[in-house]
Design an enzyme around this catalytic site. Structure first.
Site, short mmCIF file in Angstrom:
data_model
loop_
_atom_site.label_atom_id
_atom_site.label_comp_id
_atom_site.label_asym_id
_atom_site.label_seq_id
_atom_site.Cartn_x
_atom_site.Cartn_y
_atom_site.Cartn_z
N HIS A 104 -4.53 87.62 -75.72
CA HIS A 104 -3.79 86.41 -76.09
C HIS A 104 -3.39 85.59 -74.86
O HIS A 104 -3.23 86.13 -73.76
CB HIS A 104 -2.58 86.73 -76.98
CG HIS A 104 -1.43 87.41 -76.31
ND1 HIS A 104 -0.59 88.28 -76.98
CD2 HIS A 104 -0.96 87.37 -75.04
CE1 HIS A 104 0.34 88.71 -76.17
NE2 HIS A 104 0.14 88.18 -74.98
N GLU A 130 -2.68 84.88 -80.76
CA GLU A 130 -3.23 86.22 -80.96
C GLU A 130 -4.68 86.12 -81.45
O GLU A 130 -5.10 85.07 -81.96
CB GLU A 130 -2.39 86.96 -82.01
CG GLU A 130 -0.92 87.12 -81.64
CD GLU A 130 -0.66 88.17 -80.55
OE1 GLU A 130 -1.55 88.42 -79.72
OE2 GLU A 130 0.44 88.74 -80.54
N ASP A 169 -4.39 92.16 -75.69
CA ASP A 169 -5.33 91.82 -76.76
C ASP A 169 -6.05 90.50 -76.48
O ASP A 169 -6.75 89.99 -77.34
CB ASP A 169 -4.59 91.74 -78.11
CG ASP A 169 -3.47 90.70 -78.10
OD1 ASP A 169 -3.27 90.03 -77.05
OD2 ASP A 169 -2.81 90.53 -79.14
N ASP A 186 5.90 79.51 -74.95
CA ASP A 186 6.28 80.13 -76.21
C ASP A 186 7.75 80.54 -76.24
O ASP A 186 8.44 80.50 -75.21
CB ASP A 186 5.37 81.33 -76.51
CG ASP A 186 5.08 82.20 -75.29
OD1 ASP A 186 5.87 82.15 -74.33
OD2 ASP A 186 4.08 82.93 -75.30
P1 PGA Z 1 2.82 90.42 -69.11
O1 PGA Z 1 2.45 89.61 -70.41
O2 PGA Z 1 2.82 89.45 -68.00
O3 PGA Z 1 4.18 90.97 -69.39
O4 PGA Z 1 1.77 91.48 -68.97
C1 PGA Z 1 1.36 88.74 -70.39
C2 PGA Z 1 1.17 88.15 -71.75
O5 PGA Z 1 1.49 88.81 -72.76
O6 PGA Z 1 0.70 87.01 -71.83
#
Ligand code: PGA
Length: 241
Positions: free
Chosen positions: A138, A143, A136, A67
């Protein structure tokens, strides 16, 4: 699905690095799907270490990232292009032209999504996709929603994601509201998936993702349907199981 428990974040990162290193050694021109965020930083440090100390060779390796924020230039310190250059690409012998992310500055978002999907297809698909999981549920920036979206798309970030990511910006208001993300279909088409999860704050969502209903309300739950998923999680992340 294989679930590998490690005692802490460092051990998780070392285990993950072994899997990625093996992939690159066995197939030097592998297409690696890469991720950003806090979770893979230890893994990337381990890969840099293997490049320096055991000559792990990335000269043929291709990468596609999950992304990118819309509106951030590659030189913006919070863009994922900047993160990847800073935390991995500039420190190993990968060729810059073999590293790919969505273009956050693309003028035509629809064309950019199509370009990214066509690019992944032209590389022959993803051999190994690295994933983290959001609070959440994702994966990438897919999302929670009413349906799984298959292809690369421009998505609106959830409030919870903006809250979680604001730590990297001056304030929550500075977090871009929209981002390009590989779709669930592209992630699921990867030949292997490696999911890394660390910390107690991810324990509840990880339990739902691995053992709850398969639903677009918990995007990571779709991984239950993939034939070759390895989860490497530390004890804290697995503490709700
Ligand atoms: P993080 O993010 O590794 O900073 O916890 C993971 C994500 O949002 O996929």
């Amino acid at each position: 699905m294989k679930i590998h428990t490690t005692k802490n974040y460092d051990a998780m990162s070392r285990e993950a690095a072994k899997i990625i290193a093996a992939q690159v050694v066995l197939k030097p021109d592998s297409v690696l799907g890469l991720a950003t965020g806090s979770t893979p930083l230890g893994l990337y440090a381990q890969l840099i270490d293997k490049f320096k100390n055991v000559n792990l060779d990335f000269s043929e390796t291709r990468t596609v990232n999950l992304d990118e924020y819309q509106g951030l230039a590659p030189t913006h310190p919070q863009s994922y292009r900047f993160y990847m250059d800073e935390n991995l690409f500039s420190k190993i012998n990968i060729r810059p032209e073999n590293t790919h992310l969505p273009d956050g500055l693309a003028a035509d978002p629809v064309a950019e999504c199509a370009r990214y999907d066509a690019l992944i297809r032209s590389l022959g698909g993803i051999d190994l996709q690295l994933l983290g999981i959001g609070h959440d549920g994702h994966i990438g920036f897919n999302e929670p929603g009413d349906a799984f979206v298959n292809n690369t798309n421009l998505t609106t970030l959830d409030e919870r994601t903006i809250e979680a990511n604001k730590r990297f910006f001056a304030s929550a208001a500075d977090v871009p509201r929209r981002a390009y993300t590989m779709g669930i279909g592209t992630i699921m088409a990867a030949r292997k998936i490696l999911l890394l999860v660390s910390g107690e704050k991810k324990a509840d969502i990880l339990k739902k993702a691995l053992f709850g209903d398969i639903t677009p309300r918990v995007p990571a739950s779709v991984l239950q349907l993939h034939p070759d998923v390895t989860v490497i999680a530390d004890k804290a992340a697995l503490s709700a199981l």
